[in-house]
Design a protein around this motif. Structure first.
Motif, mmCIF file in Angstrom:
data_model
loop_
_atom_site.group_PDB
_atom_site.id
_atom_site.type_symbol
_atom_site.label_atom_id
_atom_site.label_comp_id
_atom_site.label_asym_id
_atom_site.label_seq_id
_atom_site.Cartn_x
_atom_site.Cartn_y
_atom_site.Cartn_z
ATOM 1 N N ALA A 260 6.807 -46.788 8.868
ATOM 2 C CA ALA A 260 7.286 -48.053 8.302
ATOM 3 C C ALA A 260 7.064 -48.194 6.802
ATOM 4 N N LEU A 261 5.953 -47.654 6.285
ATOM 5 C CA LEU A 261 5.627 -47.886 4.875
ATOM 6 C C LEU A 261 6.253 -46.849 3.943
ATOM 7 N N LEU A 262 6.191 -45.582 4.320
ATOM 8 C CA LEU A 262 6.732 -44.531 3.445
ATOM 9 C C LEU A 262 8.204 -44.747 3.089
ATOM 10 N N PRO A 263 9.059 -45.111 4.050
ATOM 11 C CA PRO A 263 10.464 -45.346 3.682
ATOM 12 C C PRO A 263 10.629 -46.452 2.637
ATOM 13 N N LEU A 264 9.807 -47.490 2.719
ATOM 14 C CA LEU A 264 9.880 -48.563 1.723
ATOM 15 C C LEU A 264 9.415 -48.070 0.358
ATOM 16 N N MET A 265 8.373 -47.251 0.348
ATOM 17 C CA MET A 265 7.875 -46.712 -0.915
ATOM 18 C C MET A 265 8.930 -45.854 -1.595
ATOM 19 N N LYS B 199 12.196 -46.020 -1.058
ATOM 20 C CA LYS B 199 13.354 -46.857 -1.380
ATOM 21 C C LYS B 199 13.182 -47.573 -2.712
ATOM 22 N N TYR B 200 11.953 -48.053 -2.975
ATOM 23 C CA TYR B 200 11.730 -48.876 -4.163
ATOM 24 C C TYR B 200 11.007 -48.138 -5.290
ATOM 25 N N GLY B 201 10.764 -46.850 -5.126
ATOM 26 C CA GLY B 201 10.264 -46.039 -6.234
ATOM 27 C C GLY B 201 8.800 -46.225 -6.571
ATOM 28 N N ILE B 202 7.948 -46.354 -5.555
ATOM 29 C CA ILE B 202 6.501 -46.416 -5.811
ATOM 30 C C ILE B 202 6.046 -45.067 -6.363
ATOM 31 N N GLU B 203 5.294 -45.107 -7.459
ATOM 32 C CA GLU B 203 4.973 -43.870 -8.178
ATOM 33 C C GLU B 203 3.565 -43.339 -7.930
ATOM 34 N N LEU B 204 2.695 -44.157 -7.366
ATOM 35 C CA LEU B 204 1.305 -43.731 -7.186
ATOM 36 C C LEU B 204 0.741 -44.385 -5.930
ATOM 37 N N ILE B 205 0.007 -43.605 -5.135
ATOM 38 C CA ILE B 205 -0.680 -44.113 -3.949
ATOM 39 C C ILE B 205 -2.183 -43.936 -4.169
ATOM 40 N N ILE B 206 -2.943 -45.010 -3.992
ATOM 41 C CA ILE B 206 -4.397 -44.968 -4.163
ATOM 42 C C ILE B 206 -5.021 -45.337 -2.817
ATOM 43 N N THR B 207 -5.749 -44.401 -2.206
ATOM 44 C CA THR B 207 -6.271 -44.635 -0.861
ATOM 45 C C THR B 207 -7.724 -44.186 -0.731
ATOM 46 N N GLY B 208 -8.299 -44.489 0.426
ATOM 47 C CA GLY B 208 -9.655 -44.056 0.760
ATOM 48 C C GLY B 208 -9.682 -43.452 2.149
ATOM 49 N N HIS B 209 -10.654 -43.871 2.950
ATOM 50 C CA HIS B 209 -10.781 -43.586 4.382
ATOM 51 C C HIS B 209 -11.316 -42.197 4.709
ATOM 52 N N GLU B 210 -10.836 -41.159 4.060
ATOM 53 C CA GLU B 210 -11.215 -39.805 4.468
ATOM 54 C C GLU B 210 -12.515 -39.319 3.832
ATOM 55 N N HIS B 211 -13.098 -40.101 2.954
ATOM 56 C CA HIS B 211 -14.384 -39.779 2.318
ATOM 57 C C HIS B 211 -14.333 -38.470 1.533
ATOM 58 N N TRP B 212 -13.218 -38.260 0.852
ATOM 59 C CA TRP B 212 -13.112 -37.156 -0.091
ATOM 60 C C TRP B 212 -13.329 -37.709 -1.486
#
Length: 288
Positions: free
Chosen positions: A263-268, A270-283
């Motif tokens: 659901a989220l990737l197609p929107l990103m 479509k609208y040209g999101i240039e950067l993803i900032i995430t956590g969760h994996e503890h890297w």
């Protein structure tokens, strides 16, 4: 002997702060809260003198956009490591101009904030951001799965008690003006990952279980509202000529979690999101 004396004083002051809090747990007054914070900060300054002092002079001609990102951090049992991390942040903030701090969720382990009147854990975790060059940099949080195991409104209410913690809504848009006099801005969409991993469709059982624990059934009304908001904001800022670039900040990785892939990737895209900032994996990821 001096170290032991300091440790004893610190423990005594912490005990005073905590006992005052417990005695007023139902209806703490502003005076009570102020006294608790004074006692707590006094203990922190005794143990960690690096919190005290003035930052170095910075280059006024530096037009670089900088902000810190930290995630999966708020654990009192991990305080020493967290303090080391913020020591490094403090050193950088003393040399360069940082706009703000972004958190990518799991702000308070293990289960978020269970009671807003019992804030000793949050004060301890956030005290490391009160160091000399960090203390005036505002913190803009997002939520992680551990935060959503309790009432997320407690993390929003925390904004009333910590001047750095700027969390007025569970998801929001952070707009930062560029420093180059172009009058353009950088847009960071601060998403609630506890909902973005729960859209309708074919998702892993793990995500299904997590969504149930959050109280957000896959494809439920709260999830649909969040995704509608996401598309509305993506469309708004992607069509704004003053938007220089756009990013999203959230806890789970959209390229890993199947619900977000769906659901989220197609929107990103479509609208040209240039950067993803995430956590969760503890890297750890370092960027300059």
């Amino acid at each position: 002997i001096m170290v032991l004396t300091k440790a004893f004083i610190v423990l005594a002051l912490l005990s005073v702060a905590m006992s005052m809090q417990i005695s007023n747990i139902d209806v703490p007054t502003e005076e009570d809260l102020h006294s608790q914070m004074v006692a707590f900060n006094a203990s922190i300054n005794l143990m960690f003198p690096s919190h005290i002092g003035k930052p170095a002079m910075k280059d006024p001609n530096d037009m670089t956009q900088r902000f810190f990102v930290i995630g999966d951090f708020g654990a009192f049992f991990n305080y020493r490591e967290l303090s080391k991390a913020t020591d490094a942040m403090n050193d950088l903030a003393a040399k360069y101009d940082y706009d703000h701090i972004v958190t990518v969720g799991d702000n308070f382990y293990w289960d978020g904030i269970d009671n807003i009147n019992n804030r000793w854990k949050t004060w301890l975790c956030l005290s490391v951001f009160k160091k000399s060059a960090l203390r005036n940099i505002l913190i803009y949080p997002t939520l992680g799965n551990h935060d959503c195991h309790n009432d997320i409104n407690n993390e929003i209410l925390l904004s009333k008690y910590d001047y750095q913690w700027r969390f007025e809504q569970e998801y929001y848009v952070k707009v930062t003006p560029l420093k180059d006099d172009s009058k353009k801005f950088y847009v960071n969409f601060m998403l609630n990952s506890c909902k973005t991993i729960c859209p309708p469709g074919n998702i892993y059982q793990y995500d299904n279980d997590e969504c149930a624990r959050f109280g957000f059934p896959p494809g439920g009304e709260e999830v649909r509202k969040h995704y509608a908001w996401i598309e509305e904001q993506f469309a708004r800022y992607s069509n704004d000529p003053d938007t220089a670039w756009m990013s999203i900040s959230l806890h789970h990785q959209p390229y890993v979690h199947p619900g977000e892939k769906l659901a989220l990737l197609p929107l990103m895209k479509k609208y040209g999101i240039e950067l993803i900032i995430t956590g969760h994996e503890h890297w750890n990821e370092y960027s300059n």
